[in-house]
Design a protein around this motif. Structure first.
Motif, PDB file in Angstrom:
ATOM      1  N   LEU A 168       1.026  -1.494   0.178  1.00 13.10           N
ATOM      2  CA  LEU A 168      -0.152  -0.013  -0.069  1.00 13.10           C
ATOM      3  C   LEU A 168       0.887   1.063   0.257  1.00 13.10           C
ATOM      4  O   LEU A 168       0.426   2.310  -0.536  1.00 13.10           O
ATOM      5  CB  LEU A 168      -0.902   0.199   1.046  1.00 13.10           C
ATOM      6  N   LYS A 169       2.054   1.062   0.630  1.00 18.51           N
ATOM      7  CA  LYS A 169       2.905   2.470   0.615  1.00 18.51           C
ATOM      8  C   LYS A 169       3.550   2.736  -0.668  1.00 18.51           C
ATOM      9  O   LYS A 169       3.718   3.849  -1.002  1.00 18.51           O
ATOM     10  CB  LYS A 169       3.966   2.182   1.760  1.00 18.51           C
ATOM     11  N   GLU A 170       3.705   1.718  -1.692  1.00 11.96           N
ATOM     12  CA  GLU A 170       4.344   1.758  -2.677  1.00 11.96           C
ATOM     13  C   GLU A 170       3.441   2.539  -3.601  1.00 11.96           C
ATOM     14  O   GLU A 170       3.471   3.176  -4.353  1.00 11.96           O
ATOM     15  CB  GLU A 170       4.803   0.382  -3.480  1.00 11.96           C
ATOM     16  N   ILE A 171       2.043   1.968  -3.569  1.00 10.43           N
ATOM     17  CA  ILE A 171       1.041   2.659  -4.212  1.00 10.43           C
ATOM     18  C   ILE A 171       0.895   3.978  -3.876  1.00 10.43           C
ATOM     19  O   ILE A 171       0.810   4.930  -5.068  1.00 10.43           O
ATOM     20  CB  ILE A 171      -0.404   1.890  -3.991  1.00 10.43           C
ATOM     21  N   ASN A 342      -1.341  -5.350   6.712  1.00  7.51           N
ATOM     22  CA  ASN A 342      -1.460  -5.415   8.096  1.00  7.51           C
ATOM     23  C   ASN A 342      -2.080  -4.142   8.546  1.00  7.51           C
ATOM     24  O   ASN A 342      -1.965  -3.670   9.661  1.00  7.51           O
ATOM     25  CB  ASN A 342      -0.029  -5.592   8.891  1.00  7.51           C
ATOM     26  N   HIS A 343      -2.369  -3.097   7.622  1.00  9.16           N
ATOM     27  CA  HIS A 343      -2.896  -2.014   8.106  1.00  9.16           C
ATOM     28  C   HIS A 343      -4.438  -1.921   8.440  1.00  9.16           C
ATOM     29  O   HIS A 343      -5.158  -2.429   7.668  1.00  9.16           O
ATOM     30  CB  HIS A 343      -2.592  -1.060   6.841  1.00  9.16           C
ATOM     31  N   ILE A 354     -10.266   5.480   6.048  1.00  8.76           N
ATOM     32  CA  ILE A 354      -9.040   6.116   6.787  1.00  8.76           C
ATOM     33  C   ILE A 354      -8.115   5.171   7.056  1.00  8.76           C
ATOM     34  O   ILE A 354      -8.494   4.093   7.661  1.00  8.76           O
ATOM     35  CB  ILE A 354      -9.342   6.875   7.944  1.00  8.76           C
ATOM     36  N   ILE A 355      -6.773   5.289   6.459  1.00  8.88           N
ATOM     37  CA  ILE A 355      -5.879   3.961   7.013  1.00  8.88           C
ATOM     38  C   ILE A 355      -4.642   4.581   7.523  1.00  8.88           C
ATOM     39  O   ILE A 355      -4.160   5.568   7.138  1.00  8.88           O
ATOM     40  CB  ILE A 355      -5.640   3.377   5.671  1.00  8.88           C
ATOM     41  N   ASN A 356      -4.151   3.806   8.424  1.00 11.52           N
ATOM     42  CA  ASN A 356      -3.261   4.326   9.525  1.00 11.52           C
ATOM     43  C   ASN A 356      -1.755   3.314   8.844  1.00 11.52           C
ATOM     44  O   ASN A 356      -1.842   2.066   8.919  1.00 11.52           O
ATOM     45  CB  ASN A 356      -3.470   3.817  10.769  1.00 11.52           C
ATOM     46  N   ILE A 357      -0.971   3.952   8.364  1.00 12.23           N
ATOM     47  CA  ILE A 357       0.305   3.470   7.872  1.00 12.23           C
ATOM     48  C   ILE A 357       1.541   4.037   8.581  1.00 12.23           C
ATOM     49  O   ILE A 357       1.800   5.218   8.086  1.00 12.23           O
ATOM     50  CB  ILE A 357       0.302   3.712   6.408  1.00 12.23           C
ATOM     51  N   HIS A 358       2.276   3.479   9.281  1.00 12.65           N
ATOM     52  CA  HIS A 358       3.286   3.793  10.093  1.00 12.65           C
ATOM     53  C   HIS A 358       2.893   5.045  10.706  1.00 12.65           C
ATOM     54  O   HIS A 358       3.817   5.857  10.667  1.00 12.65           O
ATOM     55  CB  HIS A 358       4.374   3.829   9.100  1.00 12.65           C
TER      56      HIS A 358
END
Length: 404
Positions: A168-171, A342-343, A354-358
């Motif tokens: 997801l981070k790469e996207i 795992n987000h 809303i998604i929490n990433i790091h």
């Protein structure tokens, strides 16, 4: 134990290996196949049995048997393995449908204690027992969750089209470059085909679309009337309410997917509906998202419920309704993709998700190519299914089908 039954087990295995699909799920290469006890869990019909048999074929070792065989149940897993170990020098065992075997947790513990040099690979179509029981076996069992086919896997299998595996981070960080490089491989017809009928691995073995939906309906009924009924001791009259809830989720607008609204429509109290939806979530048929309060930064009690994949939506609509809800299809696909990560994803108070990433929050609004957001907050994106290449902060929906 009769030698005849051991021959039956091995002959069954040989027969299954002859008709084995060569296509491997992406999870295959992510499993630590050397770990002493492995458990692969997930919905029925997504390829767990095939993966186990593929591993046997690749390594030329191991014995496969399923706990839905009444002879296995009568003889006992321990006794079967003891015979194969002592008399046939077998040390690797692939045990399918483990959740159907009574007191399987104790049996597995006894086997690992008595035969420490063996390896066990387990699978469970129902996530209910095996995930809950993994706490008792947490030091012994390496647990893997298998999801339905991704868009990426479908395109590779059906059309030999290769897309990158993405996080997801790469996207979020590289969606413009990635979508531009891969847009030529994306056809609208292929995407719709996946959304309607190719989330489940067993679809690859069925020629007609209508036959697929009939088989999918049978799978859902088995999950509800066999797996759920046995685990929760629910009576048939109560079990039927689960089907009603699934039908509702395929045919109501996202704004109506609240516990109170569903309770009214199925004529049950909210406490009972809450319990039933928890069951459906545990067996992998629905996804439940909590609402996020952007002012207090807390999760609220309010929840929304979505079917776990778009094939389920299409199946229920084919049978009972001709209604179309493109927006709901988009959201179900998006949630299903995020659930592979795992987000943590929740409902946004103003936008969709809303998604929490790091420890960083990202907001997503799902819509068509003309979707716009006024007074857009930082780290907010529009996810559109009508574009192939990113436009500013607008990300193509298909790109999330590359998440693995």
């Amino acid at each position: 134990m009769k030698e005849q039954f051991i021959h039956y087990i091995k002959n069954t295995q040989e027969r299954l290996l002859k008709n084995l699909s060569p296509f491997k799920r992406s999870l295959y290469n992510n499993i630590d196949w050397e770990f002493p006890v492995i458990a692969i869990v997930g919905e029925r019909g997504i390829g767990k049995t095939t993966m186990m048999l593929q591993r046997i074929k690749d390594t030329s070792q191991g014995v496969y048997f399923s706990c839905d065989n009444i002879q296995i149940t009568a003889i006992g897993i321990f006794n079967v393995i003891n015979e194969l170990y002592e008399e046939h020098n077998e040390k690797v065992f692939y045990i399918d449908e483990i959740h159907k075997y009574k007191n399987w947790e104790q049996e597995i513990k006894n086997i690992t204690d008595s035969f420490p040099d063996t390896q066990l690979i387990l699978s469970g179509s129902s996530a209910i027992n095996i995930i809950h029981s993994s706490y008792d076996l947490s030091r012994r069992v390496l647990l893997y969750k298998m999801h339905v086919l991704s868009l990426k896997e479908f395109l590779l299998f059906k059309y030999d089209i290769s897309l990158p595996s993405l996080s997801l981070k790469e996207i979020i960080e590289n969606h413009k470059e990635i979508s531009y490089q891969n847009a030529m491989n994306i056809k609208t017809a292929h995407f719709k085909e996946y959304l309607n009928e190719y989330c489940y691995f067993f679809r690859t073995k069925v020629k007609e679309k209508e036959s697929f939906y009939l088989l999918l309906e049978n799978i859902i009924k088995k999950v509800i009337y066999e797996d759920v009924s046995k685990q929760y001791n629910l009576q048939t009259k109560n079990i039927s309410a689960l089907e009603k809830i699934l039908f509702l989720l395929a045919n109501i607008a996202p704004s109506e997917m609240t516990y109170n609204n569903i309770a009214k429509k199925v004529q049950l109290d909210t406490k009972t509906v809450d319990f039933y939806i928890t069951i459906l979530e545990e067996v992998g048929l629905v996804n439940v998202l909590k609402k996020y309060d952007t002012i207090t930064n807390n999760l609220l009690k309010e929840k929304k419920i979505f079917l776990s994949n778009t094939n389920l939506m299409q199946m229920f609509r084919n049978q009972f309704s001709e209604s179309k809800n493109t927006g709901l299809f988009r959201e179900v696909f998006f949630i299903s993709a995020i659930k592979r990560t795992n987000h943590f994803v929740s409902i946004h108070s103003k936008q969709d998700f809303i998604i929490n990433i790091h420890e960083k929050k990202y907001i997503f609004e799902i819509g068509g190519k003309n979707k716009k957001i006024r007074n857009k907050a930082k780290n907010t994106f529009i996810v559109s299914d009508d574009i192939k290449i990113s436009e500013g902060d607008k990300i193509p929906l298909w790109l999330f089908g590359c998440i693995e």
